[in-house]
Design a protein around this motif. Structure first.
Motif, PDB file in Angstrom:
ATOM      1  N   VAL A   1       0.679  -1.425   0.061  1.00 58.88           N
ATOM      2  CA  VAL A   1      -0.039   0.075   0.103  1.00 58.88           C
ATOM      3  C   VAL A   1       0.748   1.232   0.029  1.00 58.88           C
ATOM      4  CG1 VAL A   1      -1.668   1.296   1.450  1.00 58.88           C
ATOM      5  CG2 VAL A   1      -2.061  -1.050   1.197  1.00 58.88           C
ATOM      6  N   PHE A   2       1.969   1.393   0.751  1.00 60.06           N
ATOM      7  CA  PHE A   2       2.927   2.394   0.880  1.00 60.06           C
ATOM      8  C   PHE A   2       3.447   2.523  -0.608  1.00 60.06           C
ATOM      9  CE2 PHE A   2       6.872   4.564   1.535  1.00 60.06           C
ATOM     10  CZ  PHE A   2       6.668   5.360   2.348  1.00 60.06           C
ATOM     11  N   SER A   3       3.906   1.444  -1.247  1.00 64.86           N
ATOM     12  CA  SER A   3       4.586   1.608  -2.496  1.00 64.86           C
ATOM     13  C   SER A   3       3.496   2.101  -3.663  1.00 64.86           C
ATOM     14  CB  SER A   3       5.040   0.300  -3.178  1.00 64.86           C
ATOM     15  OG  SER A   3       5.713  -0.363  -2.160  1.00 64.86           O
ATOM     16  N   PHE A   4       2.454   1.741  -3.548  1.00 62.17           N
ATOM     17  CA  PHE A   4       1.284   2.098  -4.261  1.00 62.17           C
ATOM     18  C   PHE A   4       0.992   3.742  -4.060  1.00 62.17           C
ATOM     19  CE2 PHE A   4      -3.161   3.325  -4.897  1.00 62.17           C
ATOM     20  CZ  PHE A   4      -3.271   3.251  -6.256  1.00 62.17           C
ATOM     21  N   GLY A   5       0.926   4.074  -2.919  1.00 57.49           N
ATOM     22  CA  GLY A   5       0.790   5.516  -2.666  1.00 57.49           C
ATOM     23  C   GLY A   5       2.003   6.423  -3.371  1.00 57.49           C
TER      24      GLY A   5
ATOM     25  N   HIS B   1      -5.021  13.069  -1.955  1.00 54.01           N
ATOM     26  CA  HIS B   1      -5.344  12.761  -0.437  1.00 54.01           C
ATOM     27  C   HIS B   1      -5.332  11.025  -0.341  1.00 54.01           C
ATOM     28  CE1 HIS B   1      -8.620  13.770   2.549  1.00 54.01           C
ATOM     29  NE2 HIS B   1      -7.897  12.928   2.928  1.00 54.01           N
ATOM     30  N   ILE B   2      -5.679  10.502  -1.526  1.00 51.67           N
ATOM     31  CA  ILE B   2      -5.710   8.882  -1.184  1.00 51.67           C
ATOM     32  C   ILE B   2      -4.100   8.587  -1.055  1.00 51.67           C
ATOM     33  CG2 ILE B   2      -6.070   6.618  -2.367  1.00 51.67           C
ATOM     34  CD1 ILE B   2      -8.524   7.901  -3.412  1.00 51.67           C
ATOM     35  N   SER B   3      -3.276   9.187  -1.944  1.00 49.33           N
ATOM     36  CA  SER B   3      -1.668   8.872  -1.686  1.00 49.33           C
ATOM     37  C   SER B   3      -1.139   9.184  -0.307  1.00 49.33           C
ATOM     38  CB  SER B   3      -1.192   9.462  -3.149  1.00 49.33           C
ATOM     39  OG  SER B   3      -0.861  10.954  -2.474  1.00 49.33           O
ATOM     40  N   LEU B   4      -1.646  10.272   0.291  1.00 49.83           N
ATOM     41  CA  LEU B   4      -1.084  10.532   1.460  1.00 49.83           C
ATOM     42  C   LEU B   4      -1.707   9.588   2.509  1.00 49.83           C
ATOM     43  CD1 LEU B   4      -1.275  14.567   1.288  1.00 49.83           C
ATOM     44  CD2 LEU B   4       0.737  13.050   1.080  1.00 49.83           C
ATOM     45  N   LEU B   5      -2.925   9.153   2.434  1.00 47.87           N
ATOM     46  CA  LEU B   5      -3.318   7.760   3.308  1.00 47.87           C
ATOM     47  C   LEU B   5      -2.415   6.813   2.982  1.00 47.87           C
ATOM     48  CD1 LEU B   5      -6.994   8.470   2.927  1.00 47.87           C
ATOM     49  CD2 LEU B   5      -5.904   9.165   4.804  1.00 47.87           C
ATOM     50  N   CYS B   6      -2.025   6.505   1.964  1.00 47.15           N
ATOM     51  CA  CYS B   6      -1.330   5.328   1.762  1.00 47.15           C
ATOM     52  C   CYS B   6       0.026   5.299   2.193  1.00 47.15           C
ATOM     53  CB  CYS B   6      -1.258   4.869   0.212  1.00 47.15           C
ATOM     54  SG  CYS B   6      -2.862   4.329  -0.636  1.00 47.15           S
ATOM     55  N   ILE B   7       0.716   6.491   2.355  1.00 44.46           N
ATOM     56  CA  ILE B   7       2.145   6.430   2.644  1.00 44.46           C
ATOM     57  C   ILE B   7       2.192   7.158   3.991  1.00 44.46           C
ATOM     58  CG2 ILE B   7       2.953   6.998   0.490  1.00 44.46           C
ATOM     59  CD1 ILE B   7       3.123   9.977   1.042  1.00 44.46           C
ATOM     60  N   GLN B   8       1.262   6.896   4.869  1.00 44.50           N
ATOM     61  CA  GLN B   8       1.351   7.315   6.361  1.00 44.50           C
ATOM     62  C   GLN B   8       2.250   6.497   7.146  1.00 44.50           C
ATOM     63  OE1 GLN B   8      -2.898   8.897   7.976  1.00 44.50           O
ATOM     64  NE2 GLN B   8      -3.193   7.050   6.913  1.00 44.50           N
ATOM     65  N   GLN B   9       3.032   7.002   8.002  1.00 41.64           N
ATOM     66  CA  GLN B   9       4.071   6.448   8.714  1.00 41.64           C
ATOM     67  C   GLN B   9       3.856   4.832   9.323  1.00 41.64           C
ATOM     68  OE1 GLN B   9       6.621   8.790  11.041  1.00 41.64           O
ATOM     69  NE2 GLN B   9       7.050   7.278  12.654  1.00 41.64           N
ATOM     70  N   HIS B  10       2.793   4.766   9.955  1.00 43.36           N
ATOM     71  CA  HIS B  10       2.437   3.679  10.715  1.00 43.36           C
ATOM     72  C   HIS B  10       1.570   2.690   9.931  1.00 43.36           C
ATOM     73  CE1 HIS B  10       4.070   5.210  14.093  1.00 43.36           C
ATOM     74  NE2 HIS B  10       3.538   6.094  14.169  1.00 43.36           N
ATOM     75  N   PRO B  11       2.020   1.551   9.560  1.00 41.21           N
ATOM     76  CA  PRO B  11       1.038   0.654   8.758  1.00 41.21           C
ATOM     77  C   PRO B  11      -0.248   0.442   8.987  1.00 41.21           C
ATOM     78  CG  PRO B  11       2.753  -0.590   9.897  1.00 41.21           C
ATOM     79  CD  PRO B  11       2.973   0.894  10.095  1.00 41.21           C
ATOM     80  N   GLU B  12      -0.459   0.224  10.456  1.00 37.87           N
ATOM     81  CA  GLU B  12      -2.068   0.295  10.776  1.00 37.87           C
ATOM     82  C   GLU B  12      -2.930   1.555  10.374  1.00 37.87           C
ATOM     83  OE1 GLU B  12       0.432   1.796  14.458  1.00 37.87           O
ATOM     84  OE2 GLU B  12       0.616   0.328  12.735  1.00 37.87           O
ATOM     85  N   GLU B  13      -2.384   2.616  10.138  1.00 42.02           N
ATOM     86  CA  GLU B  13      -3.037   3.701   9.838  1.00 42.02           C
ATOM     87  C   GLU B  13      -3.241   3.841   8.158  1.00 42.02           C
ATOM     88  OE1 GLU B  13      -0.521   6.696  11.110  1.00 42.02           O
ATOM     89  OE2 GLU B  13      -1.290   6.881  13.136  1.00 42.02           O
TER      90      GLU B  13
END
Length: 343
Positions: A211-215, A274-286
């Motif tokens: 998900v982070f990589s997708f962001g 907005h979605i990209s920033l949700l995907c790259i949040q620091q903590h994976p559970e977020e």
């Protein structure tokens, strides 16, 4: 497995004896060639380099995984060749090559390819974004195996004749069983700028790593700039920091490629930022899972506010050694990283 086995002679003939003119690229696995079978079918052949120390395990991994996968947003494996000392994978040919070719001249972040980029209008980019998201959702949730790709990036997204995206290169992928949600590895593989902080630092990976990589990929598609090697005349840091700074300043649309800002759907652009920033949040559970991402992309529902992204800083990023590619975007890292909290 229901997978065709090709004779070496058949592949050699199809690629004109692996001629340089048919070479499509070079990766950690080895060179990739275009070929044409006797019946006229076009193929792409990944040939394991005999000097590659990493390729054999990835060859076996890719054959085991992708042969069992069927989805319109995943590249299709047609067969393999394991004759003599050769190891080759035969894929459907993607005439529009990889996504990164349409953004950067020689995949260099400092020299954007303006001509190619303008071909990818916002409507086409949004179609590509949604296709990648559906492909990841299939890997994470709907396939017979729960698969973590671990190397999602623009060069591993191929485009067919109608510019539909197909995720490729499963040499680094890992499978999860039943209720397993995360795993740990002592051997971190991936690509600069796309790896989630918890994976790069602690070797912990999960579906949220993808998900982070997708962001990151989403940010690159929107901005037309690479996260790794990002440069802004008035700022230091990477693309993540630049996007977060603009968000906090209330100017998120300034992130968008100028060409898109002038011609694209601004509300859709803003939603994707907005979605990209949700995907790259620091903590994976977020971070959202991919089913939530697909839902967010296809709806107009209100989105939660993103929290601080994970910022990755590299020690000597242009000198660090990584797996065998020559374009600076290859897929094995032997580097140390530090996770710093944003100011």
């Amino acid at each position: 497995m229901e997978l065709a086995v090709f004779e070496f002679g058949t592949i050699a003939q199809a690629t004109d004896s692996f001629s340089f003119i048919n070479k499509l690229g070079q990766g950690g696995f080895g060179p990739v060639y275009k070929g044409t079978l006797a019946d006229g079918q076009e193929i792409a052949v990944k040939r394991l380099s005999k000097s590659s120390g990493q390729g054999l395990n990835e060859f076996k991994n890719e054959v085991k995984l992708i042969a069992k996968l069927q989805h319109r947003n995943l590249v299709r494996l047609l067969g393999c060749c394991m004759q003599r000392d050769e190891r080759m994978l035969v894929y459907e040919y993607m005439p529009n090559r990889s996504l990164d070719i349409h953004f950067w001249t020689n995949t260099n972040a400092y020299f954007p390819d303006q001509t190619r980029r303008t071909v990818l209008t916002w409507s086409k980019r949004f179609q590509i974004i949604c296709g990648i998201a559906r492909g990841l959702l299939y890997l994470h949730q709907d396939s017979r195996l729960r698969i973590i790709h671990r190397d999602l990036k623009t060069s591993n997204v191929l485009l067919d004749s109608e510019m539909n995206p197909k995720i490729s290169d499963f040499g680094m992928a890992r499978t999860f069983g039943g209720d397993q949600s995360e795993a740990n590895t002592n051997r971190v593989v991936g690509t600069y700028g796309y790896m989630a902080p918890e994976y790069a630092i602690d070797g912990v990976f999960s579906v949220k790593s993808d998900v982070f990589s997708f962001g990151i990929l989403l940010l690159e598609l929107i901005s037309g700039k690479k996260n790794r090697g990002f440069y802004h005349v008035n700022q230091s840091g990477n693309l993540i920091e630049h996007a977060w700074r603009l968000w906090e300043e209330g100017k998120p649309l300034d992130l968008a490629d100028e060409f898109l800002a002038e011609t694209g759907d601004l509300s859709e652009l803003l939603r994707c930022i907005h979605i990209s920033l949700l995907c790259i949040q620091q903590h994976p559970e977020e971070r959202p899972n991919m089913s939530s991402v697909v839902l967010m992309l296809g709806s107009h529902n209100e989105l939660p506010l993103p929290k601080q992204p994970g910022f990755l800083f590299y020690k000597k990023p242009f000198e660090a050694d990584c797996s065998s590619g020559n374009d600076g975007s290859s897929s094995r890292n032997e580097i140390s990283l530090s996770l710093l909290k944003a100011r």
